[in-house]
Every structure is written in structure tokens, then in C-alpha cells.
Design an enzyme around this catalytic site. Structure first.
Site, PDB file in Angstrom:
ATOM      1  N   GLU A 105       0.835  -1.209   0.000  1.00 29.33           N
ATOM      2  CA  GLU A 105       0.000   0.000   0.000  1.00 29.33           C
ATOM      3  C   GLU A 105       0.871   1.261   0.000  1.00 29.33           C
ATOM      4  O   GLU A 105       0.557   2.251  -0.661  1.00 29.33           O
ATOM      5  CB  GLU A 105      -0.934  -0.021   1.219  1.00 29.33           C
ATOM      6  CG  GLU A 105      -1.988  -1.118   1.102  1.00 29.33           C
ATOM      7  CD  GLU A 105      -2.840  -1.264   2.345  1.00 29.33           C
ATOM      8  OE1 GLU A 105      -2.258  -1.522   3.423  1.00 29.33           O
ATOM      9  OE2 GLU A 105      -4.070  -1.128   2.251  1.00 29.33           O
ATOM     10  N   GLU A 125      -3.833  -9.436   3.974  1.00 31.99           N
ATOM     11  CA  GLU A 125      -4.557  -9.099   5.205  1.00 31.99           C
ATOM     12  C   GLU A 125      -5.693 -10.069   5.509  1.00 31.99           C
ATOM     13  O   GLU A 125      -5.976 -10.371   6.672  1.00 31.99           O
ATOM     14  CB  GLU A 125      -5.117  -7.666   5.111  1.00 31.99           C
ATOM     15  CG  GLU A 125      -4.085  -6.562   5.269  1.00 31.99           C
ATOM     16  CD  GLU A 125      -3.354  -6.206   3.985  1.00 31.99           C
ATOM     17  OE1 GLU A 125      -3.419  -6.985   2.998  1.00 31.99           O
ATOM     18  OE2 GLU A 125      -2.712  -5.145   3.963  1.00 31.99           O
TER      19      GLU A 125
HETATM   20  C1  3H9 Z   1      -1.344  -4.763   7.201  1.00 30.74           C
HETATM   21  O1  3H9 Z   1      -0.412  -4.487   6.513  1.00 30.74           O
HETATM   22  C2  3H9 Z   1      -2.504  -3.850   7.460  1.00 30.74           C
HETATM   23  C3  3H9 Z   1      -2.590  -2.693   6.508  1.00 30.74           C
HETATM   24  O2  3H9 Z   1      -3.292  -3.056   5.335  1.00 30.74           O
HETATM   25  C4  3H9 Z   1      -3.347  -1.549   7.087  1.00 30.74           C
HETATM   26  C5  3H9 Z   1      -2.758  -0.894   8.307  1.00 30.74           C
HETATM   27  C6  3H9 Z   1      -3.508   0.325   8.712  1.00 30.74           C
HETATM   28  N1  3H9 Z   1       4.347  -7.591  11.543  1.00 30.74           N
HETATM   29  O3  3H9 Z   1       7.190 -15.641   8.462  1.00 30.74           O
HETATM   30  P1  3H9 Z   1       8.584 -15.509   8.933  1.00 30.74           P
HETATM   31  C7  3H9 Z   1       7.718 -11.463  11.819  1.00 30.74           C
HETATM   32  S1  3H9 Z   1      -1.428  -6.257   8.018  1.00 30.74           S
HETATM   33  C8  3H9 Z   1       5.095  -8.013  12.581  1.00 30.74           C
HETATM   34  O4  3H9 Z   1       9.132 -16.594   9.768  1.00 30.74           O
HETATM   35  P2  3H9 Z   1       9.518 -15.625   6.213  1.00 30.74           P
HETATM   36  C9  3H9 Z   1       7.320 -12.875  12.194  1.00 30.74           C
HETATM   37  O5  3H9 Z   1       6.467 -12.888  13.295  1.00 30.74           O
HETATM   38  C10 3H9 Z   1       0.087  -7.059   7.626  1.00 30.74           C
HETATM   39  N2  3H9 Z   1       5.931  -9.078  12.514  1.00 30.74           N
HETATM   40  O6  3H9 Z   1       9.600 -15.222   7.733  1.00 30.74           O
HETATM   41  C11 3H9 Z   1       8.670 -13.489  12.475  1.00 30.74           C
HETATM   42  O7  3H9 Z   1       9.071 -13.039  13.749  1.00 30.74           O
HETATM   43  P3  3H9 Z   1      10.023 -13.934  14.637  1.00 30.74           P
HETATM   44  C12 3H9 Z   1       0.059  -7.664   6.288  1.00 30.74           C
HETATM   45  C13 3H9 Z   1       6.006  -9.714  11.355  1.00 30.74           C
HETATM   46  O8  3H9 Z   1      10.731 -15.092   5.577  1.00 30.74           O
HETATM   47  C14 3H9 Z   1       9.575 -12.827  11.454  1.00 30.74           C
HETATM   48  O9  3H9 Z   1       8.887 -11.639  11.052  1.00 30.74           O
HETATM   49  N3  3H9 Z   1       1.241  -8.469   6.099  1.00 30.74           N
HETATM   50  C15 3H9 Z   1       5.261  -9.331  10.243  1.00 30.74           C
HETATM   51  O10 3H9 Z   1       9.182 -17.073   6.100  1.00 30.74           O
HETATM   52  C16 3H9 Z   1       9.866 -13.661  10.256  1.00 30.74           C
HETATM   53  O11 3H9 Z   1       8.647 -14.141   9.725  1.00 30.74           O
HETATM   54  C17 3H9 Z   1       1.267  -9.771   6.335  1.00 30.74           C
HETATM   55  O12 3H9 Z   1       0.282 -10.379   6.672  1.00 30.74           O
HETATM   56  C18 3H9 Z   1       4.408  -8.203  10.364  1.00 30.74           C
HETATM   57  N4  3H9 Z   1       3.663  -7.760   9.340  1.00 30.74           N
HETATM   58  O13 3H9 Z   1       8.268 -14.839   5.624  1.00 30.74           O
HETATM   59  C19 3H9 Z   1       2.589 -10.447   6.125  1.00 30.74           C
HETATM   60  N5  3H9 Z   1       5.533 -10.174   9.230  1.00 30.74           N
HETATM   61  O14 3H9 Z   1      11.288 -14.120  13.890  1.00 30.74           O
HETATM   62  C20 3H9 Z   1       2.802 -11.492   7.169  1.00 30.74           C
HETATM   63  C21 3H9 Z   1       6.443 -11.043   9.695  1.00 30.74           C
HETATM   64  O15 3H9 Z   1      10.134 -13.196  15.923  1.00 30.74           O
HETATM   65  N6  3H9 Z   1       4.128 -12.028   7.079  1.00 30.74           N
HETATM   66  N7  3H9 Z   1       6.722 -10.779  10.978  1.00 30.74           N
HETATM   67  O16 3H9 Z   1       9.258 -15.238  14.780  1.00 30.74           O
HETATM   68  C22 3H9 Z   1       4.459 -13.016   6.216  1.00 30.74           C
HETATM   69  O17 3H9 Z   1       3.665 -13.485   5.426  1.00 30.74           O
HETATM   70  C23 3H9 Z   1       5.864 -13.541   6.289  1.00 30.74           C
HETATM   71  O18 3H9 Z   1       6.364 -13.251   7.552  1.00 30.74           O
HETATM   72  C24 3H9 Z   1       6.836 -12.941   5.237  1.00 30.74           C
HETATM   73  C25 3H9 Z   1       8.259 -13.443   5.556  1.00 30.74           C
HETATM   74  C26 3H9 Z   1       6.417 -13.451   3.858  1.00 30.74           C
HETATM   75  C27 3H9 Z   1       6.812 -11.438   5.274  1.00 30.74           C
END
Ligand code: 3H9
Length: 694
Positions: A105, A125
Site C-alpha cells: 500500500e 490481510e
Molecule cells: C497490514 O499491513 C494492514 C494494513 O493493510 C493496514 C494498516 C492500517 N508484523 O514468516 P517468517 C515477523 S497487516 C510483525 O518466519 P519468512 C514474524 O512474526 C500485515 N511481525 O519469515 C517473524 O518473527 P520472529 C500484512 C512480522 O521469511 C519474522 O517476522 N502483512 C510481520 O518465512 C519472520 O517471519 C502480512 O500479513 C508483520 N507484518 O516470511 C505479512 N511479518 O522471527 C505477514 C512477519 O520473531 N508475514 N513478521 O518469529 C508473512 O507473510 C511472512 O512473515 C513474510 C516473511 C512473507 C513477510
């Protein structure tokens, strides 16, 4: 610092630097706005590039901030995007690796976007029970078209950047170094007069937007099931199509704020973090060296062993599959082939892939062939004497340093380890049936299991795409120990007045994939019978309903014998209420002198779910599971607990432990109340006004 600012060749480079994935938490948001301001005030700067350090452009909003004051503390993501979009100097987003959610975004708010190939682009999301809340539902359809955007938003699935090349999302695909390319591009656009293009100003073109949205609405109804977010995604997109950008944005915001408060979103976020937390073991740091696993041995080619072997060949690891008899071995290999071929029929696998995988399988009758294996998993009959024979043999043939794993679901892993001269190399790997399908793997840590063995098995679990949860040694480990209490309650309720179909219906309405009686008929009632017989010897003080024993004495083991708690027509799996069994249940109550009463669906759900909660709390008290979210992951991935309720422990928190404890005390005072004394943790947390997961 969560954001780095530098000037390169007359271009301001704002680098998000908030590991691990450049989440857009408050300090990152602040840093971006300050960077834009700084660039505005610097006459030597003609344009701005925003990029991400490390492994992501940005993984989106910082999920840990949700429902905390930080989430709404200015500058919010809306304010950040406004600042970017409103910048008189053009802003170029340089995207690599991951641009998800708020990260995408943010990029959509920039005037231009340059992408490296291979970047994962997504608005995921919906997987967290929310919708894109910073303009994603409005800008993405304008950038990639209504159909692509709607599919991306409703599924949350990532799309590779090169697949979106040619849409208005990307002005160019980077050649060579992304940052060099983006800076060179920024110099070009910085030399041009403004105003610079804004995605919001373009229109959504579609020959029949209304028809397509209606079609999408119909299709999503079946997928969304218990979740409100997918519907809201469509509503927000539709609002933008019908009423224009600003009104669409306002509606999207309204939906976001409502969804983020829902129990469904809380449950999905709990599962997201729970999955990652399960991989972390307090005294086994991520730096623990792991052993190399290049070849796997599986002992037992039955349904379990075969399923286990499939996991490894699917991941490209060669497997030596051992059986004691040639015909059993051939049958096992044929079943594996049949399972793969069924996937070909469904279009999930090609014939070449089947052959590749089958070629990785080395069937054998000789224990000596296991000498090359780095990991040997035993999946033989669940009886300690049989396990003893097998482990003594493995101990003789396995090479030094090989990991010796048992797939036991209830037996004492420490006793199994003691059959070898290397108990530190022994670990439990409890797969769930069908082992090639079910996500859950309970990793059982014995008293002597070495830390590097544990670290290796957790890594292997990731490789074969399992959710691995560590359990200490106890009868049934986490999952089966808890389910036993649940089944006990279900059986007591039969004695007290309910019938199997009513209990199954009530708990399935609550959201379980299958009620206890349908589940038991599927798994085989003789399994529980064998466990109870053992219990009657080992723990005679434990009080059970005997109705399930009566059923087994009548030979009704379930689907496999054509009848169990229900009747089954030959070759069919439909559970038909059985008059014979229902009469047997009523007669059993009479024998016990119990006056049958009407049991409400609420009571059924409460007794089944809270029995899981109480046993889960005991498991935490005893340190068998190290955190409540581990228990929830076991139940979400292995026992069909409804995802939208987040697992038994989160569900208990949602009800409130004060209420849970009161219900437990009420049931403790009734007949069959011996299981209901609240666990220490329930009482403590309830008195402190806390929950398991807070
Ligand atoms: C959003 O954006 C809302 C908006 O539209 C509006 C706002 C107003 N936040 O998965 P991994 C941490 S909602 C905080 O093992 P990978 C995760 O907990 C968000 N932490 O790595 C982990 O921590 P730890 C929309 C996050 O390489 C570490 O990063 N976005 C977030 O296999 C590594 O994660 C999503 O839904 C976050 N957003 O995959 C994306 N993301 O090491 C969600 C990750 O302490 N994330 N962490 O356990 C993912 O799909 C995967 O983490 C990603 C990396 C593909 C990014």
C-alpha cells in the site's frame, strides 16, 4: 533507527530498516515522513527512492501493534501514504523480496515503482481476518485491474513481481542492481515537471464491473465460511468502483477498524504468531548447530510409515523403507504409488514427478540398509515390547550421529530411548494420520534428547512443511492426552442422557471438523479400547464410562467393521444414527440407575471444550507444553479445532477464565465430576484477571 536516510547522486534514499521484515511500526512510519520532509527541504535532491534493507521491501503493518495505542499513533500509515503521495518531488518505490500488505500500500502511494524480479507481491490481510486498511482495496484495482486485484485481495496469495510486469503497478522491472536502477530512474523522473502520477487518479476499467463483483461474491461465500473478512474485501472494492476513490477509502477504513476487533481476526493473528512461536525452544537457541539429514529411514510400511515416507520424498529426500515381510513391503509401496497417482488424477502432480518421487524410495527387508540413514523413524505397532525389539536393532545398525525417532503416540519415550546405548539421539516424531496430509508433528523431547537433535528435527519439520510443536514426555503427549478428557466427557454425557448424533452435531456446529463419535468410528473404536484397558490396569482410580467398551465387545469398531457408534452402508462413509446403539446407551444408563435428562447443546460444547482447556492447563503446569499457543497449534493443525476460534486456550481467554473456572466448579459438583477440579493455572490466572495467551 528504523529508517535510514541518505542522499545519493541527488536522490534521497529512504531505507526501511526494521528487521526482520521492515514492518511499518510507529518508528518506521515516523522515519518515512521525516525522510520525505528532509528531501523536500533539500534543494540538492530532485527525487526520492524508498526501499527496504535486508530480506524485504516491507512485510506490511506491524501486526504486533494491532489493538494497541501505537497502531493509531500519528503518523498512521494513512498519513505516511498521504505524505508520500503529496510529495512535490517524485517518490519511487524500489521493491524487492517481499512487498506485502501495508508495504504494498505504501508503494502504491508512491508516484513510480521499480521492482526486482522474484519479489512476492501480496495483500495478505485477509489471512489475518482483516482487509487492506491503507488504500489497498482502492489503489490495487486501479494499478493491476479489477479482476487481478480482487483475486489477490480475497485470496491474500502472493504473486511474483514479473507476473505483474506490464501493469500500471510497475513502471519498470529492474535490470541489475535494484537500487542503482531505481536511483537512475528517479533521476530521470526528478528532471521532469510535476505533477507526478498518482494511482488514485486513474479509473478502474472493466467491461462489466458489477457482474464480475456479483460473480466474485457468489464464489467467495463457499470459501469464506466462518470468516467475515473476504466478504468485506469485496464490499470495499465495490464501494470504490461505485462511489469513487475517496468514499471507497473511507468505507475501507471503517471495515478495517471493525474487522481488527473481531474474534476471528484475533484467532488468525494468534495462529500466525503461534505457528512461528512453536518453532522457538527456550533453551535451544536458533544458533544451535544442526546435523545433516541427507537420507531418511522409515521402519514400517503400513499406513503410517508409508505416509511418513511420502513426506520426505515429496521434499526430495531419499528414503529407505523397511518392512519385515516381502508382501507387506510390496503392499506398502503400492499404496504409496496409489496415493501419488490419486494426486495426478486431481491434477496436483505430474506423472514425471510421481516417478521422480518413487525413484527416491528404496524398499528393503534388511536392517543393514538403514546404516546410511541420518534420520530413522520407527512407525511400528504401538506396543512397548515391539518398540524395544526395533530400537535395539536400530541401535546396532545406525551410524554414529544418526537421529533415532519414534512415531509413538502414547508410549514412554524415555523408556524407548533407554533401549539404546545413545538415548541422547532419540526423539519422538509423532505424525498424525494421514501422515502425508496432516500438518501437525508433535516433536517429543525425552529427558536425554540432545539439543542439536531437537534443533535438527525442528528444521526437518519445516522442510517437510509440518507445524512442529515440542511436547515433553507424558501419556498421550499434548494432543492425545487432552483428547482423552474430551472423549471421557462425551461418553459420560451418553450415560447422562445424550446420544452420539446430538453430541456430534453440537460440537460440529461449534466448528469442529468432526464430532467425537464420527471421529472415533473413522479412527477405529478398538484404539481407544486398547488404551482404556491399559488405563484400567495402570490407573484403576480413573473413572470412565463403560459404554464404549460395550460397543467394542459387540464388535462395533467403526467404519471398518460396517458399524460403530453409527451404522454404515457397505462402501459408504455416511454416519447413520443406529437404533441398536442408541438402545444400548439407554439400557446402559438404566443399568447404572441414572435417570436420563435432556442435555443442552451449550452444555455439550462447554464440557467438551473446557475439558480440553483444563487438561491443557495441567499440561502447562507440568511443563509438558511450554506455551499456551503451542497447545492451540496442536489443536488447530491436528484435531480439527475451528481456526476462527483460535484453539482451546485462546477460546478460553475469549470466554474469560473467570467464567471458565466457574463452569468447571459447577461440573465438579455433579456426578462424573472427578475431572473438573480446575488446574492450578486456571485458578491463578482467573484470580489475576488474566488469560493463557495474554
Ligand atoms: C497490514 O499491513 C494492514 C494494513 O493493510 C493496514 C494498516 C492500517 N508484523 O514468516 P517468517 C515477523 S497487516 C510483525 O518466519 P519468512 C514474524 O512474526 C500485515 N511481525 O519469515 C517473524 O518473527 P520472529 C500484512 C512480522 O521469511 C519474522 O517476522 N502483512 C510481520 O518465512 C519472520 O517471519 C502480512 O500479513 C508483520 N507484518 O516470511 C505479512 N511479518 O522471527 C505477514 C512477519 O520473531 N508475514 N513478521 O518469529 C508473512 O507473510 C511472512 O512473515 C513474510 C516473511 C512473507 C513477510
Amino acid at each position: 533507527m528504523a529508517v535510514d536516510y541518505a542522499v545519493r547522486d541527488g536522490i534521497a534514499v529512504i531505507t526501511l530498516d526494521n528487521p526482520p521484515v521492515n514492518g511499518l511500526g510507529h518508528s518506521t512510519r515516523l522515519g518515512i515522513v521525516e525522510g520525505i520532509e528532509r528531501a523536500r527541504g533539500d534543494a540538492s535532491v530532485s527525487a526520492v527512492v524508498i526501499t527496504g534493507a535486508g530480506r524485504a521491501f516491507s512485510g506490511g503493518a506491524d501486526i504486533t501493534e494491532f489493538n494497541t495505542p501505537k497502531a493509531t499513533q500519528e503518523p498512521t500509515l494513512h498519513t505516511v501514504i498521504k505524505a508520500v503521495e503529496g510529495s512535490a518531488k517524485p517518490v519511487v518505490a524500489a521493491i524487492h523480496s517481499v512487498a506485502m500488505g501495508g508495504g504494498l500500500e505504501l508503494a502504491l502511494g508512491a508516484h513510480f515503482r521499480v521492482a526486482a524480479p522474484g519479489a512476492q507481491i501480496a495483500l495478505p490481510e485477509v489471512k489475518l481476518g482483516i482487509l487492506p486498511g491503507a488504500g489497498g482495496t482502492q489503489r490495487l484495482p486501479r494499478a493491476v485491474g479489477l479482476e487481478t486485484a480482487l483475486n489477490m485481495i480475497v485470496s491474500g496469495a502472493p504473486v511474483l513481481s514479473e507476473k505483474l510486469a506490464g501493469t500500471a503497478l510497475f513502471d519498470r522491472m529492474a535490470e541489475g542492481d535494484l537500487l542503482d536502477d531505481a536511483v537512475a530512474f528517479a533521476k530521470q523522473v526528478g528532471a521532469q515537471d510535476g505533477p507526478h502520477p498518482k494511482v488514485r487518479d486513474s479509473t478502474i476499467k472493466h467491461p462489466n464491473a458489477e457482474g464480475f463483483i456479483q460473480f466474485a461474491r457468489n464464489s467467495v461465500a463457499t470459501i469464506a465460511k466462518d470468516f467475515p473478512a473476504p466478504h468485506k474485501c469485496i464490499d470495499a472494492i465495490e464501494a470504490g468502483v461505485k462511489n469513487g476513490f475517496e468514499r471507497g477509502l473511507a468505507f475501507e477504513r471503517e471495515c478495517f477498524l471493525a474487522l481488527v476487533q473481531t474474534p476471528e481476526s484475533r484467532a488468525l493473528r494468534h495462529a500466525f504468531f503461534g505457528e512461528r512461536a512453536a518453532g522457538k525452544i527456550a533453551d535451544v537457541p536458533s544458533s544451535t548447530p544442526v546435523r545433516t539429514i541427507a537420507r531418511v529411514g522409515v521402519i514400517g510400511a503400513g499406513m503410517m510409515g508409508g505416509g511418513i515416507a511420502m513426506n520426505f520424498v515429496n521434499a526430495g529426500l531419499p528414503v529407505t523403507l523397511l518392512e519385515t515381510k516381502q508382501d507387506a513391503l510390496e503392499r506398502g509401496v503400492a499404496t504409496i504409488r496409489k496415493n501419488f497417482e490419486a494426486q495426478v488424477k486431481k491434477g496436483k502432480l505430474t506423472t514425471e514427478k510421481v516417478e521422480e518421487r518413487m525413484a527416491l524410495l528404496k524398499p528393503t527387508l534388511a536392517y543393514d540398509d538403514l546404516a546410511e540413514a541420518d534420520l530413522i523413524i520407527e512407525a511400528v505397532f504401538e506396543e512397548l515390547g515391539v518398540k524395544e525389539q526395533v530400537f535395539r536393532k536400530i541401535d546396532e545398525v545406525a551410524k554414529p550421529g544418526a537421529i533415532l525417532a519414534s512415531n509413538t503416540s502414547t508410549l514412554d519415550l524415555n523408556a524407548i530411548a533407554a533401549f539404546t546405548k545413545r538415548p541422547e539421539d532419540v526423539v519422538g516424531m509423532h505424525f498424525f494420520s494421514p501422515a502425508n496430509v496432516m500438518k501437525l508433528l508433535e516433536v517429543v523431547r525425552g529427558e536425554k534428547t540432545a539439543k542439536d537433535v531437537l534443533a535438527t528435527v525442528m528444521q526437518v519439520a519445516k522442510k517437510i512443511k509440518k507445524t512442529a510443536v515440542v511436547s515433553g514426555v507424558c501419556d498421550g503427549f499434548i494432543g492425545n492426552r487432552m483428547i482423552e478428557q474430551y472423549v471421557r466427557q462425551a461418553l459420560f454425557m451418553l450415560d447422562e442422557g445424550a446420544l452420539p448424533a446430538q453430541i456430534d452435531r453440537a460440537i460440529e456446529k461449534f466448528g469442529f471438523a468432526m464430532g467425537p463419535f464420527r471421529m472415533s468410528d473413522l479412527a477405529g473404536n478398538d484404539i481407544g479400547w486398547a488404551i482404556r484397558k491399559r488405563r484400567y490396569q495402570e490407573q484403576p482410580e480413573l473413572h470412565y464410562s463403560r459404554i464404549a467398551d460395550r460397543l467394542c465387545e459387540a464388535g462395533r469398531f467403526g467404519q471398518k467393521t460396517g458399524g460403530g457408534w453409527y451404522d454404515y452402508k457397505a462402501g459408504e462413509r455416511n454416519a447413520l444414527p443406529s437404533k441398536l446403539v442408541d438402545d444400548m446407551i439407554v439400557a446402559h444408563s438404566k443399568e447404572l440407575g441414572v435417570e436420563r435428562r435432556k442435555i443442552s447443546d451449550d452444555e455439550i460444547v462447554e464440557r467438551l471444550v473446557f475439558s480440553l482447556v483444563n487438561e491443557g492447563a495441567k499440561i502447562l503446569d507440568e511443563g509438558i507444553a511450554s506455551k499456551a499457543s503451542d497447545i492451540d497449534m496442536v489443536y488447530l493443525t491436528g484435531y480439527g479445532f475451528p481456526l476462527y476460534r483460535g484453539g482451546p486456550m485462546l477460546y478460553a481467554d475469549t470466554v474469560g477464565l473467570y467464567n471458565v473456572e466457574r463452569a468447571m466448579r459447577k461440573y465438579a459438583a455433579r456426578p462424573n465430576g472427578d475431572a473438573w477440579a480446575p488446574a492450578r493455572r486456571v485458578t491463578e490466572l482467573a484470580s489475576q484477571g488474566k488469560g493463557f495467551t495474554s
